[in-house]
Design a protein around this motif. Sequence first.
Motif, PDB file in Angstrom:
ATOM      1  N   PHE A 104     -20.242  -4.491 -39.590  1.00 16.96           N
ATOM      2  CA  PHE A 104     -19.808  -3.540 -41.253  1.00 16.96           C
ATOM      3  C   PHE A 104     -20.434  -2.509 -40.496  1.00 16.96           C
ATOM      4  N   GLY A 105     -19.768  -1.829 -40.260  1.00 16.53           N
ATOM      5  CA  GLY A 105     -20.566   0.037 -40.331  1.00 16.53           C
ATOM      6  C   GLY A 105     -20.308  -0.340 -38.969  1.00 16.53           C
ATOM      7  N   ALA A 106     -19.566   1.679 -38.696  1.00 17.80           N
ATOM      8  CA  ALA A 106     -19.950   2.298 -37.302  1.00 17.80           C
ATOM      9  C   ALA A 106     -20.836   3.739 -37.096  1.00 17.80           C
ATOM     10  N   VAL A 120     -14.381  -4.486 -36.695  1.00 14.75           N
ATOM     11  CA  VAL A 120     -15.216  -3.448 -37.353  1.00 14.75           C
ATOM     12  C   VAL A 120     -14.361  -2.655 -38.520  1.00 14.75           C
ATOM     13  N   VAL A 121     -15.604  -1.943 -39.760  1.00 16.45           N
ATOM     14  CA  VAL A 121     -15.404  -2.711 -40.755  1.00 16.45           C
ATOM     15  C   VAL A 121     -16.195  -1.069 -40.964  1.00 16.45           C
ATOM     16  N   ASP A 122     -15.189   0.005 -41.545  1.00 16.44           N
ATOM     17  CA  ASP A 122     -16.436   1.384 -41.648  1.00 16.44           C
ATOM     18  C   ASP A 122     -15.591   2.534 -42.455  1.00 16.44           C
ATOM     19  N   GLU A 123     -15.860   2.681 -43.196  1.00 13.26           N
ATOM     20  CA  GLU A 123     -15.527   3.623 -44.618  1.00 13.26           C
ATOM     21  C   GLU A 123     -14.821   4.928 -44.176  1.00 13.26           C
ATOM     22  N   SER A 124     -15.251   5.675 -43.108  1.00 17.78           N
ATOM     23  CA  SER A 124     -14.387   6.496 -42.649  1.00 17.78           C
ATOM     24  C   SER A 124     -13.380   5.815 -40.727  1.00 17.78           C
ATOM     25  N   GLN A 131     -10.127   0.345 -42.167  1.00 23.94           N
ATOM     26  CA  GLN A 131     -10.846   1.272 -43.177  1.00 23.94           C
ATOM     27  C   GLN A 131     -10.782   0.878 -44.377  1.00 23.94           C
ATOM     28  N   ALA A 132     -12.296   0.244 -44.412  1.00 22.61           N
ATOM     29  CA  ALA A 132     -12.691  -0.355 -46.321  1.00 22.61           C
ATOM     30  C   ALA A 132     -14.714   0.703 -46.133  1.00 22.61           C
ATOM     31  N   THR A 133     -14.581   0.281 -47.597  1.00 22.67           N
ATOM     32  CA  THR A 133     -15.613   0.163 -47.881  1.00 22.67           C
ATOM     33  C   THR A 133     -16.364  -1.174 -48.270  1.00 22.67           C
ATOM     34  N   THR A 181     -10.766  -0.858 -49.777  1.00 24.94           N
ATOM     35  CA  THR A 181     -10.019  -0.175 -49.635  1.00 24.94           C
ATOM     36  C   THR A 181     -10.055   0.944 -50.128  1.00 24.94           C
ATOM     37  N   PRO A 182      -9.377   2.564 -49.292  1.00 25.33           N
ATOM     38  CA  PRO A 182      -9.303   3.541 -49.905  1.00 25.33           C
ATOM     39  C   PRO A 182      -8.071   3.522 -50.406  1.00 25.33           C
TER      40      PRO A 182
END
Length: 399
Positions: free
Chosen positions: A6-8, A31-35, A71-73, A88-89
Motif C-alpha cells: 500500500f503506497g508507491a 500495489v495500491v496507490d492514490e496516484s 489506483q485507490a486511496t 476508488t477515484p
Amino acid sequence: MQVAVFGAGYAGLTLARTLERTLPSDVDLVVVDESQDHLVQHELHRVVRRPSLADEITVSLTDALDCAVRQATVTDLDADAGVATLETPGGAEETLEYDVGAVCLGARTAFYGLDGVREHATPLKRLADAREIRRTFLDLADGDRVVVGGAGLSGVQVAGELAALAGEKGLDVEVCLLEQEPEVAPAFPAAFQRAVHDALLDAGVSVRTGTAVERADAETITLTTGSDLDYDQFVWTGGIQGSPALDEDRPVVRADLRLGTSTFAVGDTARVVDSDGEAVPASASAAIREASVAAENIERLVDHRREDAGGFEPRLARYRFDVPGWLVSVGDDAVAKVGPTVLTGRPALALKTTVGAGYLGSVGAIQEATDLVRAELGIGEEAAADPEPEDIVDVSQAE
C-alpha cells in the motif's frame, strides 16, 4: 496467496520491485496507490523554479512495475486481519484482503492545529503544491516577503529555490525561513547544520531560528514570542503526521518493521526504532533501506505460510539505520555530508544530482535519470570537474 503493498513512494516502489524478483511465481503481488505515478519527492522543490523538471521526477507506476497496480486511496487498514478499505477515484468503496502486506503510505504535512496555518499556507508534498508556490511567488512585487515555516530539509530546499527564483526574475523579495529549534536542519549533525546555515545566507535567505509560529491570518503570522510577522506568501514545511488510513498516527514499529500479524510498515508511515534501539529519521534514504529488510521478512513469512509450517513463525531480519551521509540543495548551491567531510558548491550539487539520477535508474526510469542530469548539470567535462579545494571541508574534529 496475495501480497499487497500500500503506497508507491520510495519505500513502496522499492519494496514492490524487489518482491517482483523474489516472490514465488504462484504468489500474486498488488500495489495500491492514490496516484498513477511515482514522484521523486526529494527533487520536488526544483519544480518551483523549473516547472519542466516535473516530467523528469515523475515515473509511471505501470512502467516501473510488472505486477498489478490499482489506483485507490487506502482509507482504513486492519494490520492483523489483513484487510484494507479502499476508495476508488470514482468514490466507490472496496475491500482488499491480503495474506501478507506492507503499509508504505508515507506521511502528510502536519499543521499541529495551529490556527489559520492550514488555511493560509501552502505545503510542499505534490506537484500541484510546487506549481501553486511558483504561481503565487511570481505575482509578488518588490518589497514583498515570503515566509517558509520549518527549516528541515524540505524547508531549506524550497527557501533556496525561491531566493534563486527571485534573483532570476529580478525581484526584490525577502525569503524568510523560520525554525522553532535553535538551528536549521535540526535533526542533523552540527557540522551539516552550520554548512546549511551558511549556504542559506549566501543564497540571500534570511534565517530566524528559535522562532515558532502560534497562528496566522491572511496577512500576518503571530509568533510564540508575541510579535507579528507580516507576509505576502506563506509556505509550510513544519512537520509530518501519519496517513488517514492509520488515524493520522505514525505508529512505532521495531527493527523487524512488523505492524501487525499480517502487515509490515515501511518508511515515513511509521516511526521506526532500529536494531540498536535508535529512532530512525524520516528520510528517503532510510525508507529505501528499510524496504530491503521488509522484502526479506515478507518473503520469509510468505514461505512459512505457503508451506503451512505451523508452530513458530520464522526469525525476521532487523533493520539497522546506517546511511553514508546527507544531502540538501540550497538554490544553485548544495551541501553534502559524507562521513566526516562536508562538501558544498559544485561537488555537492553533482553528488546530489547523481544520487537522484541513480535512484531513478534503480526504478527503471533510465530516460528520466538522463534528463535529470542533463537539466541539473549539463553534459560535458565541466559537469564532472573535480572538487575545488575550498569546496571540501574536513569536519572530523568539529563534531
